[in-house]
Design an enzyme around this catalytic site. Sequence first.
Site, PDB file in Angstrom:
ATOM      1  N   THR A 131       0.874  -1.181   0.000  1.00  0.00           N
ATOM      2  CA  THR A 131       0.000   0.000   0.000  1.00  0.00           C
ATOM      3  C   THR A 131       0.907   1.225   0.000  1.00  0.00           C
ATOM      4  O   THR A 131       1.989   1.195   0.581  1.00  0.00           O
ATOM      5  CB  THR A 131      -0.877  -0.015   1.269  1.00  0.00           C
ATOM      6  OG1 THR A 131      -1.863  -1.026   1.120  1.00  0.00           O
ATOM      7  CG2 THR A 131      -1.564   1.323   1.517  1.00  0.00           C
TER       8      THR A 131
ATOM      9  N   ARG B 162     -14.857  -5.903  -0.056  1.00  0.00           N
ATOM     10  CA  ARG B 162     -14.193  -5.543   1.218  1.00  0.00           C
ATOM     11  C   ARG B 162     -13.468  -4.198   1.069  1.00  0.00           C
ATOM     12  O   ARG B 162     -12.763  -3.959   0.102  1.00  0.00           O
ATOM     13  CB  ARG B 162     -13.202  -6.645   1.607  1.00  0.00           C
ATOM     14  CG  ARG B 162     -12.407  -6.361   2.890  1.00  0.00           C
ATOM     15  CD  ARG B 162     -11.083  -5.718   2.578  1.00  0.00           C
ATOM     16  NE  ARG B 162     -10.257  -5.552   3.774  1.00  0.00           N
ATOM     17  CZ  ARG B 162      -9.135  -4.841   3.807  1.00  0.00           C
ATOM     18  NH1 ARG B 162      -8.706  -4.233   2.723  1.00  0.00           N
ATOM     19  NH2 ARG B 162      -8.454  -4.732   4.915  1.00  0.00           N
TER      20      ARG B 162
HETATM   21  N1  ASP Z   1      -4.380  -1.052   4.864  1.00  0.00           N
HETATM   22  C1  ASP Z   1      -4.628  -1.710   3.602  1.00  0.00           C
HETATM   23  C2  ASP Z   1      -5.985  -2.355   3.651  1.00  0.00           C
HETATM   24  O1  ASP Z   1      -6.350  -2.879   4.678  1.00  0.00           O
HETATM   25  C3  ASP Z   1      -3.617  -2.755   3.265  1.00  0.00           C
HETATM   26  C4  ASP Z   1      -2.170  -2.385   3.522  1.00  0.00           C
HETATM   27  O2  ASP Z   1      -1.888  -1.286   3.954  1.00  0.00           O
HETATM   28  O3  ASP Z   1      -1.296  -3.214   3.266  1.00  0.00           O
HETATM   29  O4  ASP Z   1      -6.658  -2.385   2.653  1.00  0.00           O
END
Ligand code: ASP
Length: 343
Positions: A211, A239
Amino acid sequence: MFSEPSALRVHSIFWLVYFCFNCIMADSTNAAYLPPGKYAIAIHGGAGIEPAKLTIKEKAAYETALSDCLAVGEKILAGGGTALDAVEQTIRALEEEPLFNAGRGAVFNSAGKHELDASIMDGSTRACGAVASVSTVRNPISLARIVMTDTKQVLLIAEGAEKLADRYPRIERVSNDWFSTPERRKEWEEKRAKLKAKEEAKDAGPASKGTVGCVALDKAGHLAAGTSTGGMTNKPVGRIGDSPIIGAGTYAEDGVCAVSCTGTGEEFIRTNAAFHLAALIRYKKLPLAEATEELLTKILPADAGGIISLDASGNVSLRHNTSGMSQASLDANGKRVVSLGSP
Ligand code: ASP
């Protein structure tokens, strides 16, 4: 002992000092000092990375990508551009980099597709915009900015967000498989193989690698933050994690801080992590480093993820409670960091 006028003078001085002290303490978050011409920026590329498992070549690739993307925002800020432009353009560069889980290189959901989430916030006005579950928008961060500037809403999802994108020729569209990379497909297939015997729908997978997020402080003292993601590998269709949720994955407020989070989104949503950090600074008067420490060690569970943040003086905090977090920053004193986190 004192003559009447001296006692009065001492008394007045005491109250003046007391008054000034209280003013400073009551508004310490806004009393930050940013030297003229200074700016700061920090980025992350996710907290799911395991540096110990990477080859030297792989580490170098991440570090180069982080440096190049940081340079995009740095150039804007150095030229007197806004924190908001720096955040949007830097995240666009991160979205274009297939190593990261945003834009091209986004993870696969349980249906083998990509659903992307992004948000952006302007600390000077608390204006913010976000999109979630978009599937054809090449740079979701720019659509999030349009939600912020051109609509009355804060968050638009799926078909509604795609319809908004239809009205803006500058929002480039791609087919959903444009986001796919062989590495992400392999990661997804491995994840599915592991889950085969289990109930797949209940497991959105470990924190995905990559991310992206950016926080910036411009020369005018304004803060901005943004986050963009493909979510979690093999996530159920529909989701949505913390990244497009203002106050969970992203938050910015002038005089307080700018924050972008990464990790298991559900943990960041249930703790209102990004705003939680701002609240620790604003109400508990904690310095940025202490506030981040408290959030990561006392509020969020172990292995939840990472947080990048900047305060109004251009101090940078890059912290994670996972095995690594790809990160880069330049603080207001010119200190530069490019790292994949410990070890
Ligand atoms: N926070 C992001 C999510 O839950 C994933 C991530 O940061 O790796 O979609």
